[in-house]
Write a protein that holds these residues in place. Structure first.
Motif, PDB file in Angstrom:
ATOM      1  N   ARG A 342       0.816  -1.217   0.000  1.00  0.00           N
ATOM      2  CA  ARG A 342       0.000   0.000   0.000  1.00  0.00           C
ATOM      3  C   ARG A 342       0.851   1.269   0.000  1.00  0.00           C
ATOM      4  N   ASP A 343       1.960   1.247   0.747  1.00  0.00           N
ATOM      5  CA  ASP A 343       2.804   2.445   0.840  1.00  0.00           C
ATOM      6  C   ASP A 343       3.965   2.428  -0.154  1.00  0.00           C
ATOM      7  N   TRP A 344       3.963   1.479  -1.049  1.00  0.00           N
ATOM      8  CA  TRP A 344       5.018   1.344  -2.066  1.00  0.00           C
ATOM      9  C   TRP A 344       6.393   1.429  -1.394  1.00  0.00           C
ATOM     10  N   ASN A 345       6.603   0.498  -0.471  1.00  0.00           N
ATOM     11  CA  ASN A 345       7.788   0.511   0.369  1.00  0.00           C
ATOM     12  C   ASN A 345       9.025   0.048  -0.408  1.00  0.00           C
ATOM     13  N   ARG A 346      10.142  -0.064   0.305  1.00  0.00           N
ATOM     14  CA  ARG A 346      11.397  -0.407  -0.362  1.00  0.00           C
ATOM     15  C   ARG A 346      11.323  -1.773  -1.046  1.00  0.00           C
ATOM     16  N   LEU A 347      10.643  -2.711  -0.426  1.00  0.00           N
ATOM     17  CA  LEU A 347      10.508  -4.029  -1.045  1.00  0.00           C
ATOM     18  C   LEU A 347       9.775  -3.927  -2.377  1.00  0.00           C
ATOM     19  N   SER A 348       8.707  -3.153  -2.416  1.00  0.00           N
ATOM     20  CA  SER A 348       7.959  -2.978  -3.663  1.00  0.00           C
ATOM     21  C   SER A 348       8.808  -2.269  -4.717  1.00  0.00           C
ATOM     22  N   GLN A 349       9.510  -1.221  -4.314  1.00  0.00           N
ATOM     23  CA  GLN A 349      10.340  -0.497  -5.275  1.00  0.00           C
ATOM     24  C   GLN A 349      11.445  -1.378  -5.840  1.00  0.00           C
ATOM     25  N   LEU A 350      12.099  -2.147  -4.971  1.00  0.00           N
ATOM     26  CA  LEU A 350      13.190  -3.003  -5.426  1.00  0.00           C
ATOM     27  C   LEU A 350      12.707  -4.076  -6.387  1.00  0.00           C
ATOM     28  N   THR A 351      11.581  -4.703  -6.064  1.00  0.00           N
ATOM     29  CA  THR A 351      11.109  -5.789  -6.914  1.00  0.00           C
ATOM     30  C   THR A 351      10.500  -5.271  -8.215  1.00  0.00           C
ATOM     31  N   ARG A 384      -9.232 -12.844   4.515  1.00  0.00           N
ATOM     32  CA  ARG A 384      -8.690 -11.590   5.048  1.00  0.00           C
ATOM     33  C   ARG A 384      -7.668 -10.998   4.082  1.00  0.00           C
ATOM     34  N   HIS A 385      -6.845 -11.861   3.513  1.00  0.00           N
ATOM     35  CA  HIS A 385      -5.838 -11.390   2.558  1.00  0.00           C
ATOM     36  C   HIS A 385      -6.495 -10.863   1.289  1.00  0.00           C
ATOM     37  N   VAL A 386      -7.580 -11.513   0.861  1.00  0.00           N
ATOM     38  CA  VAL A 386      -8.330 -11.034  -0.306  1.00  0.00           C
ATOM     39  C   VAL A 386      -8.800  -9.607  -0.074  1.00  0.00           C
ATOM     40  N   ALA A 387      -9.416  -9.366   1.092  1.00  0.00           N
ATOM     41  CA  ALA A 387      -9.933  -8.029   1.385  1.00  0.00           C
ATOM     42  C   ALA A 387      -8.808  -7.000   1.406  1.00  0.00           C
ATOM     43  N   ARG A 388      -7.684  -7.376   1.999  1.00  0.00           N
ATOM     44  CA  ARG A 388      -6.571  -6.428   2.086  1.00  0.00           C
ATOM     45  C   ARG A 388      -6.010  -6.110   0.709  1.00  0.00           C
ATOM     46  N   GLN A 389      -5.781  -7.134  -0.107  1.00  0.00           N
ATOM     47  CA  GLN A 389      -5.189  -6.913  -1.423  1.00  0.00           C
ATOM     48  C   GLN A 389      -6.156  -6.182  -2.356  1.00  0.00           C
ATOM     49  N   ALA A 390      -7.423  -6.496  -2.265  1.00  0.00           N
ATOM     50  CA  ALA A 390      -8.411  -5.772  -3.077  1.00  0.00           C
ATOM     51  C   ALA A 390      -8.434  -4.302  -2.695  1.00  0.00           C
ATOM     52  N   GLY A 391      -8.291  -4.013  -1.395  1.00  0.00           N
ATOM     53  CA  GLY A 391      -8.227  -2.621  -0.952  1.00  0.00           C
ATOM     54  C   GLY A 391      -7.002  -1.908  -1.482  1.00  0.00           C
ATOM     55  N   ILE A 392      -5.867  -2.614  -1.497  1.00  0.00           N
ATOM     56  CA  ILE A 392      -4.646  -2.022  -2.047  1.00  0.00           C
ATOM     57  C   ILE A 392      -4.829  -1.730  -3.534  1.00  0.00           C
ATOM     58  N   ALA A 393      -5.441  -2.665  -4.251  1.00  0.00           N
ATOM     59  CA  ALA A 393      -5.668  -2.464  -5.688  1.00  0.00           C
ATOM     60  C   ALA A 393      -6.557  -1.253  -5.932  1.00  0.00           C
ATOM     61  N   ALA A 394      -7.599  -1.093  -5.117  1.00  0.00           N
ATOM     62  CA  ALA A 394      -8.504   0.040  -5.287  1.00  0.00           C
ATOM     63  C   ALA A 394      -7.821   1.352  -4.947  1.00  0.00           C
ATOM     64  N   GLU A 395      -6.928   1.332  -3.968  1.00  0.00           N
ATOM     65  CA  GLU A 395      -6.268   2.563  -3.534  1.00  0.00           C
ATOM     66  C   GLU A 395      -5.139   2.959  -4.477  1.00  0.00           C
ATOM     67  N   LEU A 396      -4.303   1.990  -4.853  1.00  0.00           N
ATOM     68  CA  LEU A 396      -3.155   2.312  -5.697  1.00  0.00           C
ATOM     69  C   LEU A 396      -3.522   2.489  -7.162  1.00  0.00           C
ATOM     70  N   GLN A 397      -4.503   1.722  -7.630  1.00  0.00           N
ATOM     71  CA  GLN A 397      -4.910   1.751  -9.032  1.00  0.00           C
ATOM     72  C   GLN A 397      -3.703   1.644  -9.965  1.00  0.00           C
ATOM     73  N   PRO A 398      -2.952   0.556  -9.868  1.00  0.00           N
ATOM     74  CA  PRO A 398      -1.775   0.412 -10.736  1.00  0.00           C
ATOM     75  C   PRO A 398      -2.169   0.291 -12.194  1.00  0.00           C
ATOM     76  N   ASP A 399      -1.289   0.712 -13.059  1.00  0.00           N
ATOM     77  CA  ASP A 399      -1.522   0.579 -14.488  1.00  0.00           C
ATOM     78  C   ASP A 399      -1.674  -0.907 -14.826  1.00  0.00           C
TER      79      ASP A 399
END
Length: 675
Positions: A342-351, A384-399
């Motif tokens: 959700r916060d596009w942390n260092r792990l997300s940036q690196l990968t 629970r993971h489904v709800a969390r990841q769906a929320g991240i997808a809705a918030e970040l709206q990645p290309d």
């Protein structure tokens, strides 16, 4: 994407085509798009405005203030680091690269860093490419400075650029051209966020002059605010439009500004040079002399060796085993995929960005047998993971060109696996590779020597004269630099890192995905991940796993871990596990190096001593990018990593955190409030 550490939201350019074949975009203000005269304008404003014809032609080994028959200080400053505010369709870069390859000595290299808030979408590249080639052909047809085949070279450069076009994700994306002589770093995202993250000093700047009174998202303002930090001695700047505010800012930053005639009659431009004495110019980057030793022939060590070798360094790789890739890099295959947060942390940036660089590095090996990048799917683990990841997808709206949140039915269609029962992420440009043949191919390059069966016992000496002592009693060296990339053994060679590197056993399993119970076996068209992963290889084997046992250092294959891997496989989809015969499984156990924060340890330990370790289970995704980063640090050229991201990988970070924690605890015991 929402505003995050990586510089979002990233909105692609919205293009509108005119009848004459040119294109307009409000994001670019109509600038730098294929049209008659576009390249001539680039040449007049940016190439000539920065005196690149004379500066590129210099020998990088010469003192730039000395030339036979010429007084000190009269020769132009060398230029091999350029920062552009506004990449657009890449016209300025292509013109610059073409000129560099024509004029620069063979040993010279070029770093070109360019900011862009609104990158062109990959789907628009073919049409843009055709229009751009026509414009370039008009420019080059009667150009006296370029040979008759210059347009062919232009097409090759442009094709390579488009083939390596970065994923639509904010951050720093490096791509290499002309066998690594040209390093392009594209910085996608909000320039106000991204410009302070750039690490490097530059010899020339490309500015269009718009800013406070023009496009509110123009990258000019953040770059000009940072000129003092980003400018090398003797740096120049060329500005397409002579706005008064730009002249004032350049003067305040120590530049002497002139106003030569602009490209068009009714336009004015600026040409400026930083006011430094000739004694301050020097060669653009420090370069240590002598060979480099790399300890470890896994993916981490190999990618550093490859990056340094491309820069002309002689490299010696020491490997404890009888063949390269003897550790965690020796598995039959592995995944190259991003991690969403959700916060596009260092792990997300690196990968995310590391994946793109590895994909580009593997271009000639992406053949469906050694590597493939047809997409990877990561299923949600629980409701629970489904709800969390769906929320991240809705918030970040990645290309969607980078990541798509999909329902189970869509994922069944993407894979051909009909019993997938969970939604998840689909990463269209992720993939897999076989590390052993990749490592063997890269280590076979001229200029890289691999010394096998050389277990390193200790390091001796100091900066510029390091020596490597192996367990057979031999001492090797001297070496100008040493890079420790020995996985879990790195702590034995660098004592300060020993507390922060933990070995972690991981066992993978594989077998034929057909058998006595199979009938027509299910074959997944794309790799799948959940608690574990499943990868169907072209050879007819299904690779799956893996166990994760911190502190366990045994390497024998275990039946209970085979069974655990089967449970992980069945959790992805039961149909993937059922056809596998329990008697026909093969396996391999290896040790990964892990760290307390699950991020790698990459950077300088001491003068001339460097480290790349702690890559855990994601080394295949980010190791090439981090190898390029270490090479840039050693050679002191602009970094492919943002400053804050590199800060989070420093070897000293754990000691500093421990000291801070200890100081806070001591303060609490004494009754003082913690800082």
């Amino acid at each position: 994407m929402t505003p995050i550490a990586g510089g979002g939201p990233l909105v692609p350019a919205e293009l509108a085509w005119r009848d004459d074949g040119t294109v307009h975009s409000e994001a670019f203000g109509g600038l730098d798009f294929p049209r008659a005269g576009a390249f001539a304008e680039s040449e007049h404003v940016f190439l000539a405005g920065n005196d690149l014809y004379a500066r590129f032609a210099q020998d990088p080994g010469q003192d730039p203030g000395q030339e036979q028959g010429q007084a000190q200080g009269q020769k132009p400053y060398q230029c091999n680091r350029i920062l552009e505010a506004g990449f657009g369709t890449g016209g300025n870069f292509l013109a610059t690269a073409l000129l560099f390859l024509e004029l620069a000595p063979p040993q010279a290299t070029l770093d070109f860093v360019s900011l862009e808030a609104h990158p062109v979408a990959a789907v628009d590249l073919p049409r843009l490419g055709s229009a751009q080639q026509r414009a370039a052909q008009q420019w080059l047809a009667d150009h006296p400075r370029f040979p008759i085949d210059a347009h062919e070279r232009f097409v090759d450069l442009q094709s390579a650029l488009h083939a390596q076009w970065p994923d639509p994700v904010p951050g720093f994306h490096r791509r290499l051209f002309a066998d690594g002589r040209i390093r392009l770093t594209l910085v996608w995202g909000d320039p106000a966020i991204q410009t302070p993250r750039i690490d490097g000093r530059f010899d020339a700047f490309y500015l269009d002059g718009y800013g406070p009174d023009g496009n509110p998202e123009s990258p000019q303002e953040p770059v000009i605010q940072q000129l003092g930090r980003l400018s090398a001695p003797g740096a120049t700047a060329a500005v397409a439009h002579a706005a008064p505010w730009v002249r004032e800012r350049l003067t305040a930053a120590g530049f002497v500004v002139q106003q030569p005639p602009g490209f068009a009659r009714d336009e004015a431009m600026l040409s400026a040079r930083r006011h430094d004495g000739p004694e301050a110019s020097g060669v653009a980057s420090r370069r240590t002399e002598g060979p480099v030793a790399i300890l470890g022939a896994g993916m981490a060590g190999t990618t550093v060796a490859r990056a340094l070798n491309r820069r002309g360094r002689e490299v010696v790789v020491f490997e404890a085993g009888s063949a390269p890739a003897g550790g965690g890099s020796g598995n039959p295959a592995g995944l190259v995929a991003p991690v969403i947060s959700r916060d596009w942390n260092r792990l997300s940036q690196l990968t995310a960005t590391g994946m793109g660089f590895m994909r580009a590095e593997l271009a000639e090996l992406v053949d469906g047998e050694t590597a493939a990048f047809d997409g990877v799917i990561k299923l949600a683990r629980s409701e629970r993971h489904v709800a969390r990841q769906a929320g991240i997808a809705a918030e970040l709206q990645p290309d969607p060109g980078f990541a798509q949140w999909c329902e189970a039915a869509s994922l069944r269609g993407l894979t051909g696996v009909t019993d997938i029962d969970s939604p998840g992420w689909y990463f269209p440009t992720a993939g897999w590779l076989r590390p052993r043949p990749v490592i063997a191919h890269w280590l076979a390059a001229p200029g890289i020597e691999t010394r096998l069966d050389r277990s390193v016992q200790r390091l001796l000496g100091a900066a510029g004269a390091w020596r490597v002592q192996t367990t057979d009693g031999r001492t090797h060296g001297p070496f100008a630099e040493v890079i420790v990339a020995a996985g879990p053994s790195s702590g034995a060679l660098i004592e300060a890192l020993r507390p922060w590197i933990e070995p972690c056993r991981g066992q993978v399993s594989w077998g034929r995905h057909g058998g006595e119970r199979s009938g027509d076996p299910v074959v997944s068209r794309r790799p799948l991940m959940r608690e574990g992963y499943a990868l169907d290889l072209p050879s007819g084997e299904r690779l799956f796993g893996a166990s994760f046992l911190p502190g366990d250092t045994e390497l024998a294959v275990r039946e209970d871990e085979h069974e655990g891997n089967r449970h992980r496989l069945a959790a992805i989809a039961p149909s993937l596990e059922l056809p596998l015969s329990r008697d026909g499984l093969q396996g391999r156990a290896s040790l990964r190096a892990t760290t307390p924060d699950r991020l790698p340890i990459v950077g300088q330990v001491a003068d001339g001593l460097w480290v790349s370790t702690g890559h855990g289970a994601r080394g295949l995704t980010w190791s090439a990018w981090l190898g390029e980063y270490l090479a840039a640090q050693i050679e002191q050229t602009p970094s492919p990593l943002p400053r804050d991201l590199a800060e989070g990988l420093r070897p000293q970070r754990f000691d500093e955190r421990a000291a801070h924690k200890q100081a806070r605890q001591a303060g609490n015991r004494c009754g003082r409030r913690p800082d």
